[in-house]
Scaffold this motif. Structure first.
Motif, PDB file in Angstrom:
ATOM      1  N   HIS A 176      67.979  49.371   9.173  1.00  0.00           N
ATOM      2  CA  HIS A 176      67.522  49.306  10.574  1.00  0.00           C
ATOM      3  C   HIS A 176      67.780  50.634  11.280  1.00  0.00           C
ATOM      4  O   HIS A 176      66.887  51.180  11.937  1.00  0.00           O
ATOM      5  N   TRP A 177      68.988  51.160  11.117  1.00  0.00           N
ATOM      6  CA  TRP A 177      69.343  52.416  11.787  1.00  0.00           C
ATOM      7  C   TRP A 177      68.564  53.601  11.214  1.00  0.00           C
ATOM      8  O   TRP A 177      68.159  54.498  11.955  1.00  0.00           O
ATOM      9  N   SER A 178      68.357  53.588   9.914  1.00  0.00           N
ATOM     10  CA  SER A 178      67.573  54.674   9.289  1.00  0.00           C
ATOM     11  C   SER A 178      66.151  54.695   9.838  1.00  0.00           C
ATOM     12  O   SER A 178      65.611  55.771  10.163  1.00  0.00           O
ATOM     13  N   ALA A 179      65.541  53.513   9.980  1.00  0.00           N
ATOM     14  CA  ALA A 179      64.165  53.422  10.500  1.00  0.00           C
ATOM     15  C   ALA A 179      64.127  53.787  11.981  1.00  0.00           C
ATOM     16  O   ALA A 179      63.239  54.536  12.424  1.00  0.00           O
ATOM     17  N   LEU A 180      65.080  53.272  12.741  1.00  0.00           N
ATOM     18  CA  LEU A 180      65.106  53.497  14.188  1.00  0.00           C
ATOM     19  C   LEU A 180      65.291  54.974  14.525  1.00  0.00           C
ATOM     20  O   LEU A 180      64.615  55.520  15.409  1.00  0.00           O
ATOM     21  N   LEU A 181      66.205  55.634  13.822  1.00  0.00           N
ATOM     22  CA  LEU A 181      66.549  57.026  14.134  1.00  0.00           C
ATOM     23  C   LEU A 181      65.762  58.028  13.287  1.00  0.00           C
ATOM     24  O   LEU A 181      65.860  59.233  13.519  1.00  0.00           O
ATOM     25  N   GLU A 182      65.008  57.515  12.308  1.00  0.00           N
ATOM     26  CA  GLU A 182      64.262  58.366  11.372  1.00  0.00           C
ATOM     27  C   GLU A 182      65.197  59.352  10.663  1.00  0.00           C
ATOM     28  O   GLU A 182      64.931  60.554  10.562  1.00  0.00           O
ATOM     29  N   LEU A 183      66.336  58.799  10.196  1.00  0.00           N
ATOM     30  CA  LEU A 183      67.328  59.574   9.443  1.00  0.00           C
ATOM     31  C   LEU A 183      67.796  58.738   8.256  1.00  0.00           C
ATOM     32  O   LEU A 183      67.748  57.514   8.298  1.00  0.00           O
ATOM     33  N   ASP A 184      68.282  59.421   7.221  1.00  0.00           N
ATOM     34  CA  ASP A 184      68.833  58.717   6.064  1.00  0.00           C
ATOM     35  C   ASP A 184      70.322  58.464   6.343  1.00  0.00           C
ATOM     36  O   ASP A 184      71.177  59.308   6.052  1.00  0.00           O
ATOM     37  N   ILE A 185      70.623  57.294   6.911  1.00  0.00           N
ATOM     38  CA  ILE A 185      72.001  56.994   7.318  1.00  0.00           C
ATOM     39  C   ILE A 185      72.963  56.964   6.123  1.00  0.00           C
ATOM     40  O   ILE A 185      74.043  57.576   6.188  1.00  0.00           O
ATOM     41  N   PRO A 186      72.624  56.281   5.007  1.00  0.00           N
ATOM     42  CA  PRO A 186      73.552  56.316   3.863  1.00  0.00           C
ATOM     43  C   PRO A 186      73.853  57.742   3.373  1.00  0.00           C
ATOM     44  O   PRO A 186      74.991  58.050   3.021  1.00  0.00           O
ATOM     45  N   LEU A 187      72.836  58.604   3.384  1.00  0.00           N
ATOM     46  CA  LEU A 187      73.045  59.992   2.959  1.00  0.00           C
ATOM     47  C   LEU A 187      74.007  60.711   3.908  1.00  0.00           C
ATOM     48  O   LEU A 187      74.904  61.446   3.472  1.00  0.00           O
ATOM     49  N   LEU A 188      73.842  60.486   5.221  1.00  0.00           N
ATOM     50  CA  LEU A 188      74.732  61.108   6.200  1.00  0.00           C
ATOM     51  C   LEU A 188      76.159  60.583   6.060  1.00  0.00           C
ATOM     52  O   LEU A 188      77.122  61.323   6.284  1.00  0.00           O
TER      53      LEU A 188
END
Length: 217
Positions: free
Chosen positions: A69-81
Motif C-alpha cells: 500500500h505504501w509503495s503504491a501510494l508514495l511511488e517508492l520501493d518501501i522494502p528496498l528503502l
C-alpha cells in the motif's frame, strides 16, 4: 506476576515486543521523509507533512501496516528503502533468553504480527528468531489486523488454542484490548518498545519493560 503453570500457549508480537521499535520509528518518522524528499525533489517538511497525513488517516487498519500500500501510494520501493537500515534491526533485551526458556517449558509459542510479509521476512532474515517459534502469523494472511475481532476468531479456528490458558504480549494497548475482548486471559504490555524513548505504562495490563521481569523458571 504470571503463574506459568496456567499457561499453555504464548502469543508474541514482533515490533516493539521482540524487536526494538526504534527501527520502525526511525524508518517512518526520519528516514522515509528524508529519502522521499530526496527522490521526489520536495522539502523534508513537505515530505513529513504528507507522510503524517497518510499515517494518521490509516492508523490501526491493515492498510497502515501494508508495505505494498505504501509503495503504491508514495511511488517508492518501501522494502528496498527499509534495507538501507538493516543495522537498526535489533532484538530487545532478554528476548533470546525468554524464547529459550519458553522452549524449555514446552509452551506453544506463536509470533502474531501486523507486519507485512515483506517486512516480516526481512526481520526474520536478520534476527533468526523464528528458530524459537512454533508458528509465525502475519495478520495480512487473515485480511484483518490484530485490532479486529475477526483476526482472533480466525487465529483460534486455525490453531485451536484455549484463551483461558493463553498469554499474549504486545506493546500496543489497543491491540491488547482487542485480545482482552476476545477472552484471552493473560495479557502483558511492553512499556519500553523503543530503546530511544521513555517507557509508557498501560495501567491496565501487566506492565513490564523487559522479559527478565517475567522469565519462566
Amino acid at each position: 506476576m504470571i503463574d506459568w503453570q496456567k499457561i499453555d500457549t504464548v502469543l508474541l508480537d514482533m515490533d516493539g515486543t521482540l524487536l526494538d521499535l526504534h527501527f520502525d520509528n526511525y524508518f517512518w518518522l526520519t528516514h522515509l521523509p528524508l529519502r522521499y524528499a530526496e527522490i521526489k525533489g520536495v522539502s523534508e517538511a513537505e515530505a513529513t507533512a504528507l507522510l503524517m497525513h497518510h499515517i494518521r488517516q490509516h492508523e490501526g487498519t491493515l492498510q497502515w501496516y501494508c508495505l505494498d500500500h505504501w509503495s503504491a501510494l508514495l511511488e517508492l520501493d518501501i522494502p528496498l528503502l527499509k534495507r538501507e537500515l538493516l543495522h537498526k534491526i535489533q532484538l530487545r533485551p532478554y528476548v533470546e533468553d525468554f524464547l529459550r526458556a519458553l522452549r524449555g517449558q514446552r509452551k506453544k509459542v506463536m509470533l502474531i504480527t501486523n507486519a507485512h510479509p515483506k517486512g516480516l521476512e526481512l526481520k526474520l532474515s536478520v534476527t533468526a528468531i523464528d528458530q524459537w517459534l512454533d508458528l509465525v502469523v502475519s495478520s495480512h494472511e487473515y485480511f484483518h489486523p490484530k485490532e479486529s475481532e475477526a483476526f482472533w476468531q480466525k487465529l483460534q479456528a486455525e490453531e485451536n488454542f484455549d484463551p483461558k490458558t493463553t498469554l499474549f504480549i504486545d506493546d500496543t494497548p489497543r491491540v491488547l484490548a482487542s485480545a482482552e475482548n476476545f477472552g484471552i486471559a493473560h495479557l502483558v504490555h511492553i512499556c519500553a518498545p523503543d530503546s530511544q524513548r521513555e517507557p509508557a505504562r498501560s495501567h491496565r495490563y501487566i506492565d513490564i519493560n523487559h522479559f527478565d521481569e517475567i522469565m519462566p523458571h
